[in-house]
Design an enzyme around this catalytic site. Structure first.
Site, short mmCIF file in Angstrom:
data_model
loop_
_atom_site.label_atom_id
_atom_site.label_comp_id
_atom_site.label_asym_id
_atom_site.label_seq_id
_atom_site.Cartn_x
_atom_site.Cartn_y
_atom_site.Cartn_z
N ARG A 76 19.84 55.31 56.24
CA ARG A 76 20.85 54.71 57.13
C ARG A 76 20.88 55.41 58.49
O ARG A 76 21.85 55.29 59.24
CB ARG A 76 22.23 54.77 56.47
N GLY A 113 23.18 44.68 59.59
CA GLY A 113 23.84 44.74 60.90
C GLY A 113 23.52 46.01 61.67
O GLY A 113 23.28 45.98 62.88
N ASP A 137 25.22 41.40 51.59
CA ASP A 137 26.57 41.05 52.09
C ASP A 137 26.61 39.69 52.79
O ASP A 137 27.69 39.13 52.98
CB ASP A 137 27.07 42.13 53.07
N HIS A 181 30.82 44.95 51.61
CA HIS A 181 31.36 45.71 52.73
C HIS A 181 32.65 45.07 53.20
O HIS A 181 33.55 44.87 52.38
CB HIS A 181 30.29 45.83 53.84
N ARG A 293 41.75 45.73 32.82
CA ARG A 293 40.57 46.60 32.86
C ARG A 293 39.81 46.33 34.15
O ARG A 293 39.87 45.22 34.69
CB ARG A 293 39.63 46.31 31.69
N TYR A 299 25.85 49.34 42.31
CA TYR A 299 24.47 49.21 42.80
C TYR A 299 23.59 48.31 41.94
O TYR A 299 22.50 47.96 42.37
CB TYR A 299 23.86 50.62 42.94
#
Ligand code: F6P
Length: 375
Positions: A76, A113, A137, A181, A293, A299
């Site tokens: 990143r 992005g 996303d 996100h 729950r 991931y």
């Protein structure tokens, strides 16, 4: 001077299904159709800054269509704030030097992005860059969709399907937290496809009363369980106000000290809201008397083999990028448009986020089948 074009490619940001399918789509076309040479930078922007790469030939591109993750690795890191022992450094000049040293004619950047912003910075520095829109996303502006999304949608939908039978058997509320996100596309799509009873999105702040009322109404009608699809960015009305106020402080901070303080405050607010799905589960137990729950999908939504739809999209976008390199068209993102593709100037994409509009037809459809949206 050689007429053979030499092209670099990298994958940046969070990994996602179909990164390898896109590398393959671009590479096979660039090498096979156009006789280009291809090198792959390791670990996203990190490898670009450190000039770590490997040659990608036909053999390297073979057998990767169905493979999850990225054969190149990812990170990143940002080009203009690259982490060093002395703090963040602007590495755009270093990247320009490496691009020249490696004798590149173009650089293909696969990412979301953040990568679009990095790519645009390199375009402004004079490099020939093409961006391909990747993210589970689906929040990149000016493209119909992004690769990775279709696969994550399948995974999240299957999870909701499976959670239904256990919620039903135990007469429980099951909340499943889905990635995305600050955008609700994945939760909304999977929530509709999986028939979630309630879908909570970042774009529509919820109240616990409204969510509890939907569940109590279901109980009155004889359904003793509920499945709630919760976007990781969804917040109740109060938390949304706190978060937006903290963001405003950051935007309005004038001095470096004020900026530091505002950023720390924002980080604290985000931290305090991290366990929001568990908090909601407790609140719903208290309000409905039912047991609740939580399942965090996490991931698993990003891993593994891409769906057929993603492999197809990846191949379309990758081969379209090779055509653009051959035509000498740069500084663009290759957008998906209906059955085709379209180059869109990166400066129009960078820094924008595509959220779910309140009047989007997925929202309308969800409401029409009686799904609660918490508002
Ligand atoms: O952008 C993809 C995404 O999976 C988001 O849905 C999520 O918020 C984020 O990445 C998680 O990031 P990381 O991989 O840094 O934990």
């Amino acid at each position: 001077m050689s007429s053979t074009k030499r092209v670099g490619i990298l994958t940046a940001g969070g990994d996602s299904p179909a990164l390898n399918a896109t590398i393959r789509g671009f590479g096979k076309s660039a090498i096979g159709e156009y006789g280009m040479e291809l090198i792959g930078f390791r670990d996203g922007v990190t490898g670009l800054v450190e000039n770590r790469y490997a040659t990608l030939d036909g053999k390297a591109l073979s057998g990767i269509l169905t493979v999850g993750g990225t054969i190149l690795g990812t990170s990143r890191d940002k080009v203009h704030k690259f982490p060093t022992a002395d703090g963040p450094v602007d590495m755009v000049p270093t990247v320009v030097q490496n691009y020249e040293k490696d004798k590149l004619d173009a650089l293909i950047m696969l990412g979301g992005g953040g990568t679009a912003k990095n790519a645009n910075r390199l375009v402004e520095a004079g490099l020939n860059v093409i961006h391909l829109p990747k993210t589970i996303d689906n929040d990149i502006a000016l493209t119909d969709t992004t690769f990775g999304f279709a696969t994550a949608l399948e995974i999240a939908t299957e999870a909701i399907d499976r959670l239904h039978s256990t919620a039903h058997s135990h007469h429980r509320i099951i909340l499943t937290e889905i990635m995305g996100h600050r955008a609700g596309w994945l939760t909304l799509g999977a929530g509709i496809a999986g028939g979630a009873d309630i879908i909570l999105l970042p774009e529509i702040p919820y109240t616990v009363e409204s969510v509890a009322d939907t569940i109590k109404e279901r109980t009155r009608r004889g359904s003793t369980f509920s499945v709630v699809a919760v976007a990781e960015g969804a917040r109740d009305v109060g938390d949304t106000a706190d978060y937006e106020a903290a963001q405003l402080l950051v935007r309005n901070a004038k001095t470096p000290e004020a900026q530091r303080a505002a950023r720390t405050h924002l980080a604290n607010v985000e931290n305090a809201q991290r366990e929001h799905t568990f908090k909601l589960a407790k609140e719903l137990e208290a309000a409905t008397g039912l047991e609740a729950r939580v399942t965090i999908l996490g991931y698993v939504q990003r891993g593994g083999t891409p769906s057929a739809a993603d492999r197809l999209l990846a191949t379309r976008l990758g081969t379209a990028a090779a055509d653009l390199v051959a035509d000498g068209e740069f500084g663009v993102m290759v957008a998906a448009r209906g059955d085709g593709t379209q180059p869109v100037p990166l400066k129009e994409v960078a820094g924008k986020v595509k959220l779910v509009p309140a009047d989007h037809e997925w929202i309308t459809a969800a409401r029409k089948v009686g799904t609660g949206l918490g508002d």
